[in-house]
Design a protein around this motif. Structure first.
Motif, mmCIF file in Angstrom:
data_model
loop_
_atom_site.group_PDB
_atom_site.id
_atom_site.type_symbol
_atom_site.label_atom_id
_atom_site.label_comp_id
_atom_site.label_asym_id
_atom_site.label_seq_id
_atom_site.Cartn_x
_atom_site.Cartn_y
_atom_site.Cartn_z
ATOM 1 N N GLU A 78 0.817 -1.211 0.000
ATOM 2 C CA GLU A 78 0.000 0.000 0.000
ATOM 3 C C GLU A 78 0.860 1.274 0.000
ATOM 4 O OE1 GLU A 78 -4.343 -0.981 1.928
ATOM 5 O OE2 GLU A 78 -2.762 -0.287 3.239
ATOM 6 N N GLN A 79 2.026 1.207 0.646
ATOM 7 C CA GLN A 79 2.874 2.394 0.728
ATOM 8 C C GLN A 79 3.602 2.658 -0.594
ATOM 9 O OE1 GLN A 79 3.266 -0.405 2.427
ATOM 10 N NE2 GLN A 79 3.167 -0.021 4.612
ATOM 11 N N LEU A 80 3.726 1.636 -1.409
ATOM 12 C CA LEU A 80 4.470 1.775 -2.658
ATOM 13 C C LEU A 80 3.622 2.468 -3.720
ATOM 14 C CD1 LEU A 80 5.859 -1.851 -2.757
ATOM 15 C CD2 LEU A 80 7.142 0.191 -2.188
ATOM 16 N N LYS A 105 1.653 2.836 -7.065
ATOM 17 C CA LYS A 105 0.916 1.769 -7.757
ATOM 18 C C LYS A 105 1.732 1.270 -8.943
ATOM 19 C CE LYS A 105 -3.584 1.989 -6.156
ATOM 20 N NZ LYS A 105 -3.541 1.371 -4.881
ATOM 21 N N LYS A 106 2.009 -0.009 -8.915
ATOM 22 C CA LYS A 106 2.724 -0.632 -10.033
ATOM 23 C C LYS A 106 1.938 -1.855 -10.445
ATOM 24 C CE LYS A 106 7.349 0.764 -8.763
ATOM 25 N NZ LYS A 106 8.380 1.062 -9.705
ATOM 26 N N ASP A 107 2.047 -2.211 -11.708
ATOM 27 C CA ASP A 107 1.429 -3.438 -12.178
ATOM 28 C C ASP A 107 2.485 -4.535 -12.083
ATOM 29 O OD1 ASP A 107 0.269 -5.570 -13.433
ATOM 30 O OD2 ASP A 107 -0.439 -4.424 -15.162
ATOM 31 N N TRP A 108 2.442 -5.262 -10.982
ATOM 32 C CA TRP A 108 3.456 -6.286 -10.730
ATOM 33 C C TRP A 108 3.411 -7.384 -11.788
ATOM 34 C CZ3 TRP A 108 6.839 -4.083 -7.977
ATOM 35 C CH2 TRP A 108 6.502 -3.234 -6.933
ATOM 36 N N TYR A 109 2.249 -7.628 -12.368
ATOM 37 C CA TYR A 109 2.161 -8.652 -13.424
ATOM 38 C C TYR A 109 2.951 -8.222 -14.657
ATOM 39 C CZ TYR A 109 -1.464 -11.183 -10.881
ATOM 40 O OH TYR A 109 -2.145 -11.906 -9.943
ATOM 41 N N SER A 110 2.764 -6.951 -15.086
ATOM 42 C CA SER A 110 3.447 -6.519 -16.315
ATOM 43 C C SER A 110 4.965 -6.466 -16.108
ATOM 44 C CB SER A 110 2.908 -5.173 -16.810
ATOM 45 O OG SER A 110 3.269 -4.140 -15.930
ATOM 46 N N ILE A 111 5.408 -6.220 -14.876
ATOM 47 C CA ILE A 111 6.846 -6.229 -14.595
ATOM 48 C C ILE A 111 7.426 -7.615 -14.872
ATOM 49 C CG2 ILE A 111 8.537 -6.127 -12.692
ATOM 50 C CD1 ILE A 111 6.825 -3.722 -11.629
ATOM 51 N N LEU A 112 6.636 -8.652 -14.591
ATOM 52 C CA LEU A 112 7.089 -10.025 -14.875
ATOM 53 C C LEU A 112 6.695 -10.479 -16.280
ATOM 54 C CD1 LEU A 112 6.377 -11.914 -11.511
ATOM 55 C CD2 LEU A 112 8.518 -10.907 -12.312
ATOM 56 N N GLY A 113 6.073 -9.581 -17.056
ATOM 57 C CA GLY A 113 5.647 -9.940 -18.408
ATOM 58 C C GLY A 113 4.518 -10.950 -18.379
ATOM 59 N N GLU A 149 -1.015 -15.485 -0.237
ATOM 60 C CA GLU A 149 -1.781 -14.490 0.515
ATOM 61 C C GLU A 149 -1.597 -13.076 -0.047
ATOM 62 O OE1 GLU A 149 -4.248 -12.751 3.443
ATOM 63 O OE2 GLU A 149 -4.110 -14.754 2.578
ATOM 64 N N THR A 150 -0.342 -12.666 -0.300
ATOM 65 C CA THR A 150 -0.122 -11.316 -0.829
ATOM 66 C C THR A 150 -0.642 -11.201 -2.262
ATOM 67 O OG1 THR A 150 2.164 -11.892 -1.408
ATOM 68 C CG2 THR A 150 1.821 -10.707 0.678
ATOM 69 N N LYS A 151 -0.573 -12.296 -3.035
ATOM 70 C CA LYS A 151 -1.114 -12.285 -4.398
ATOM 71 C C LYS A 151 -2.630 -12.105 -4.359
ATOM 72 C CE LYS A 151 -1.263 -15.025 -8.681
ATOM 73 N NZ LYS A 151 -2.654 -14.757 -9.010
ATOM 74 N N ARG A 152 -3.299 -12.810 -3.441
ATOM 75 C CA ARG A 152 -4.754 -12.695 -3.317
ATOM 76 C C ARG A 152 -5.139 -11.247 -2.967
ATOM 77 N NH1 ARG A 152 -8.744 -12.699 0.333
ATOM 78 N NH2 ARG A 152 -7.343 -12.710 2.106
ATOM 79 N N LYS A 153 -4.433 -10.671 -2.014
ATOM 80 C CA LYS A 153 -4.733 -9.284 -1.607
ATOM 81 C C LYS A 153 -4.451 -8.305 -2.753
ATOM 82 C CE LYS A 153 -4.443 -9.690 3.351
ATOM 83 N NZ LYS A 153 -3.841 -9.244 4.584
ATOM 84 N N TYR A 154 -3.347 -8.530 -3.456
ATOM 85 C CA TYR A 154 -3.007 -7.662 -4.588
ATOM 86 C C TYR A 154 -4.066 -7.767 -5.684
ATOM 87 C CZ TYR A 154 -0.616 -5.800 -8.671
ATOM 88 O OH TYR A 154 -0.313 -5.091 -9.803
ATOM 89 N N GLN A 160 -7.090 -5.886 -4.648
ATOM 90 C CA GLN A 160 -6.821 -4.439 -4.760
ATOM 91 C C GLN A 160 -6.903 -3.996 -6.223
ATOM 92 O OE1 GLN A 160 -6.070 -2.444 -1.886
ATOM 93 N NE2 GLN A 160 -6.640 -0.912 -3.376
ATOM 94 N N ARG A 161 -6.326 -4.789 -7.121
ATOM 95 C CA ARG A 161 -6.389 -4.483 -8.567
ATOM 96 C C ARG A 161 -7.829 -4.431 -9.046
ATOM 97 N NH1 ARG A 161 -2.567 -5.880 -12.911
ATOM 98 N NH2 ARG A 161 -4.419 -6.627 -13.967
ATOM 99 N N HIS A 162 -8.612 -5.433 -8.602
ATOM 100 C CA HIS A 162 -10.018 -5.504 -8.991
ATOM 101 C C HIS A 162 -10.766 -4.272 -8.480
ATOM 102 C CE1 HIS A 162 -13.782 -7.242 -10.192
ATOM 103 N NE2 HIS A 162 -14.258 -7.158 -8.967
ATOM 104 N N GLU A 163 -10.459 -3.889 -7.253
ATOM 105 C CA GLU A 163 -11.109 -2.730 -6.657
ATOM 106 C C GLU A 163 -10.739 -1.448 -7.421
ATOM 107 O OE1 GLU A 163 -10.839 -1.106 -2.274
ATOM 108 O OE2 GLU A 163 -12.057 -2.907 -2.434
ATOM 109 N N ASP A 164 -9.480 -1.319 -7.800
ATOM 110 C CA ASP A 164 -9.044 -0.154 -8.581
ATOM 111 C C ASP A 164 -9.777 -0.095 -9.920
ATOM 112 O OD1 ASP A 164 -7.335 0.559 -6.540
ATOM 113 O OD2 ASP A 164 -5.543 -0.239 -7.515
ATOM 114 N N GLU A 165 -9.976 -1.272 -10.539
ATOM 115 C CA GLU A 165 -10.718 -1.329 -11.804
ATOM 116 C C GLU A 165 -12.163 -0.883 -11.586
ATOM 117 O OE1 GLU A 165 -10.225 -5.384 -13.098
ATOM 118 O OE2 GLU A 165 -8.096 -5.087 -13.512
ATOM 119 N N LEU A 166 -12.778 -1.341 -10.483
ATOM 120 C CA LEU A 166 -14.161 -0.955 -10.181
ATOM 121 C C LEU A 166 -14.282 0.552 -9.963
ATOM 122 C CD1 LEU A 166 -15.421 -3.771 -7.767
ATOM 123 C CD2 LEU A 166 -15.901 -3.499 -10.196
#
Length: 149
Positions: free
Chosen positions: A5-7, A9-17, A73-78, A81-87
């Motif tokens: 949350e402090q970081l 906003k980055k798309d961690w998926y796109s960083i890993l391609g 756990e962190t993936k589920r929360k992330y 959060q992504r879904h919520e940002d989209e909403l």
């Protein structure tokens, strides 16, 4: 409080391609390939300092992406959060609701509330702790889940 949350906003998926549908084993494979490519020990001494700095930054981002996406756990929360940002980007919130105002469904262990379109909003007990926006399963309306402070 989520670790990311402090970081910014980055798309961690796109960083890993990758994208959210990528399996964890594929994520791991992509991570290992990238982490080797950008590892500081892999760069020759004659590279410009800026290039070395950019590679180090990329290396750290890849490592952080894996720390978030490689843990269930962190993936589920992330992902929540992504879904919520989209909403949030879809449009205005239709209503604000407390969890107590929703119906508990013992069968599938979810809370639900009827939408004015005839569809329903539903959320699992675990998700209710981590998210604040829920979309209708039939239309684009969104409700905000209020938490007692």
């Amino acid at each position: 409080m989520m670790a990311f949350e402090q970081l910014p906003k980055k798309d961690w998926y796109s960083i890993l391609g990758a994208d959210p549908s990528t399996s964890v084993s594929d994520l791991k494979h992509k991570y290992q390939k990238l982490i080797l490519m950008y590892h500081p020990d892999k760069h020759s001494a004659d590279l410009p300092a800026q290039t070395v700095e950019e590679c180090l930054q990329k290396f750290l981002e890849i490592d952080q992406a894996w720390k978030i996406l490689g843990n269930e756990e962190t993936k589920r929360k992330y992902d929540l959060q992504r879904h919520e940002d989209e909403l949030r980007n879809i449009g205005p919130v239709d209503a604000q609701v407390y969890l107590e105002e929703m119906s508990w469904n013992e069968g599938d262990c979810t809370f639900s509330l009827g939408c004015r379109c005839g569809g329903k909003y539903s959320v699992s007990k675990d998700e209710a702790e981590d998210i604040s926006l829920i979309s209708c399963d039939a239309c684009s309306l969104v409700i905000e889940l209020l938490h007692d402070s």
